[in-house]
Design a protein around this motif. Structure first.
Motif, PDB file in Angstrom:
ATOM      1  N   LYS A   5      35.534  -7.921 -29.151  1.00  0.00           N
ATOM      2  CA  LYS A   5      35.199  -6.896 -28.621  1.00  0.00           C
ATOM      3  C   LYS A   5      35.706  -6.902 -30.318  1.00  0.00           C
ATOM      4  O   LYS A   5      34.413  -6.101 -30.791  1.00  0.00           O
ATOM      5  CB  LYS A   5      35.144  -6.168 -28.021  1.00  0.00           C
ATOM      6  CG  LYS A   5      34.600  -6.826 -26.250  1.00  0.00           C
ATOM      7  CD  LYS A   5      35.118  -5.359 -25.513  1.00  0.00           C
ATOM      8  CE  LYS A   5      33.814  -6.085 -23.677  1.00  0.00           C
ATOM      9  NZ  LYS A   5      34.865  -5.067 -23.601  1.00  0.00           N
ATOM     10  N   THR A   6      37.246  -6.657 -30.884  1.00  0.00           N
ATOM     11  CA  THR A   6      37.523  -6.465 -32.095  1.00  0.00           C
ATOM     12  C   THR A   6      36.519  -6.531 -33.083  1.00  0.00           C
ATOM     13  O   THR A   6      36.097  -5.710 -33.908  1.00  0.00           O
ATOM     14  CB  THR A   6      38.990  -5.950 -31.634  1.00  0.00           C
ATOM     15  OG1 THR A   6      39.009  -5.019 -30.625  1.00  0.00           O
ATOM     16  CG2 THR A   6      39.086  -4.920 -33.037  1.00  0.00           C
TER      17      THR A   6
ATOM     18  N   HIS B 137      26.709  -3.284 -42.353  1.00  0.00           N
ATOM     19  CA  HIS B 137      26.847  -1.831 -42.396  1.00  0.00           C
ATOM     20  C   HIS B 137      26.971  -1.412 -43.451  1.00  0.00           C
ATOM     21  O   HIS B 137      26.852  -0.884 -44.206  1.00  0.00           O
ATOM     22  CB  HIS B 137      27.533  -0.764 -41.215  1.00  0.00           C
ATOM     23  CG  HIS B 137      26.950   0.853 -41.458  1.00  0.00           C
ATOM     24  ND1 HIS B 137      27.834   1.473 -41.641  1.00  0.00           N
ATOM     25  CD2 HIS B 137      25.922   1.265 -41.117  1.00  0.00           C
ATOM     26  CE1 HIS B 137      26.859   2.622 -42.425  1.00  0.00           C
ATOM     27  NE2 HIS B 137      26.402   2.495 -42.119  1.00  0.00           N
TER      28      HIS B 137
ATOM     29  N   ALA C  28      30.007  -6.014 -37.663  1.00  0.00           N
ATOM     30  CA  ALA C  28      28.751  -5.298 -38.031  1.00  0.00           C
ATOM     31  C   ALA C  28      29.341  -3.834 -38.486  1.00  0.00           C
ATOM     32  O   ALA C  28      28.650  -3.546 -39.766  1.00  0.00           O
ATOM     33  CB  ALA C  28      29.168  -4.428 -36.220  1.00  0.00           C
ATOM     34  N   VAL C  29      30.518  -3.169 -39.025  1.00  0.00           N
ATOM     35  CA  VAL C  29      30.728  -1.544 -40.080  1.00  0.00           C
ATOM     36  C   VAL C  29      30.952  -3.226 -41.507  1.00  0.00           C
ATOM     37  O   VAL C  29      30.616  -2.179 -42.042  1.00  0.00           O
ATOM     38  CB  VAL C  29      31.940  -0.900 -39.423  1.00  0.00           C
ATOM     39  CG1 VAL C  29      33.080  -0.945 -40.353  1.00  0.00           C
ATOM     40  CG2 VAL C  29      31.935  -1.073 -38.423  1.00  0.00           C
TER      41      VAL C  29
ATOM     42  N   LYS D 281      33.429  -8.309 -33.169  1.00  0.00           N
ATOM     43  CA  LYS D 281      32.348  -8.419 -32.979  1.00  0.00           C
ATOM     44  C   LYS D 281      32.346  -6.363 -33.895  1.00  0.00           C
ATOM     45  O   LYS D 281      31.419  -6.178 -35.031  1.00  0.00           O
ATOM     46  CB  LYS D 281      31.743  -8.069 -31.869  1.00  0.00           C
ATOM     47  CG  LYS D 281      31.963  -9.817 -32.132  1.00  0.00           C
ATOM     48  CD  LYS D 281      30.523  -9.370 -30.275  1.00  0.00           C
ATOM     49  CE  LYS D 281      31.080 -10.983 -30.144  1.00  0.00           C
ATOM     50  NZ  LYS D 281      30.446 -10.967 -28.359  1.00  0.00           N
ATOM     51  N   LEU D 282      33.379  -5.830 -33.931  1.00  0.00           N
ATOM     52  CA  LEU D 282      32.878  -4.067 -34.350  1.00  0.00           C
ATOM     53  C   LEU D 282      33.395  -4.538 -35.848  1.00  0.00           C
ATOM     54  O   LEU D 282      32.756  -3.717 -36.460  1.00  0.00           O
ATOM     55  CB  LEU D 282      33.628  -3.488 -32.934  1.00  0.00           C
ATOM     56  CG  LEU D 282      33.875  -1.552 -33.661  1.00  0.00           C
ATOM     57  CD1 LEU D 282      32.410  -1.182 -33.613  1.00  0.00           C
ATOM     58  CD2 LEU D 282      34.621  -1.293 -33.080  1.00  0.00           C
ATOM     59  N   VAL D 283      34.391  -5.806 -35.676  1.00  0.00           N
ATOM     60  CA  VAL D 283      34.647  -4.733 -37.208  1.00  0.00           C
ATOM     61  C   VAL D 283      33.519  -6.131 -38.430  1.00  0.00           C
ATOM     62  O   VAL D 283      33.683  -5.267 -39.325  1.00  0.00           O
ATOM     63  CB  VAL D 283      35.975  -5.849 -37.684  1.00  0.00           C
ATOM     64  CG1 VAL D 283      36.480  -6.569 -39.290  1.00  0.00           C
ATOM     65  CG2 VAL D 283      37.145  -4.658 -37.473  1.00  0.00           C
TER      66      VAL D 283
END
Length: 130
Positions: A17-18, A28, A24-25, A20-22
């Protein structure tokens, strides 16, 4: 805890999850850096300087992410006020920049501020009157 179970979340799933978040950012931030660096490049700035300025524009996110974690108790209490301020700032930009008829003339801020005051009054009356 994973939703729907009584088991604790494993480190592997937390890591996924971490990651994937990194990711995505990071995705972005690529267009944000490009939006900043491409005009610099077209205005006779070197490729390397434009690249570094565009790359450094995203450095505020991890810095303030860390600050948010440090002050999370305080930030959670004032979050509604911060989000309200952000919404007001966005509304100001829309009225000031995207509605040019309101901003024509010598005193261009007066109609915009009047619009924001009227909007705030409507919101206050909405909350008070239900």
């Amino acid at each position: 805890m994973q939703p729907g179970t009584n088991e604790e979340e494993r480190k592997e799933s937390h890591f996924k999850k971490t990651t994937k978040l990194v990711f995505a950012v990071t995705l972005h931030n690529i267009p944000e850096g490009a939006i900043l660096s491409l005009p610099l490049k077209s205005n006779d700035c070197s490729k390397h300087k434009a690249f570094w300025i565009g790359s450094l524009s995203g450095i505020v996110e991890p810095i303030f992410g860390y600050v948010t974690i440090l002050f999370s108790n305080w930030i959670l209490e004032c979050l509604p006020f911060c989000l309200s301020f952000a919404a007001g700032a966005m509304l100001f930009v829309v009225v000031e920049e995207l509605v040019p008829e309101m901003a024509q003339g010598k005193h261009s801020n007066l109609p915009t501020i009047s619009f924001l005051f009227g909007f705030c009054m409507i919101m206050v009356l909405d909350v008070i009157l239900g």
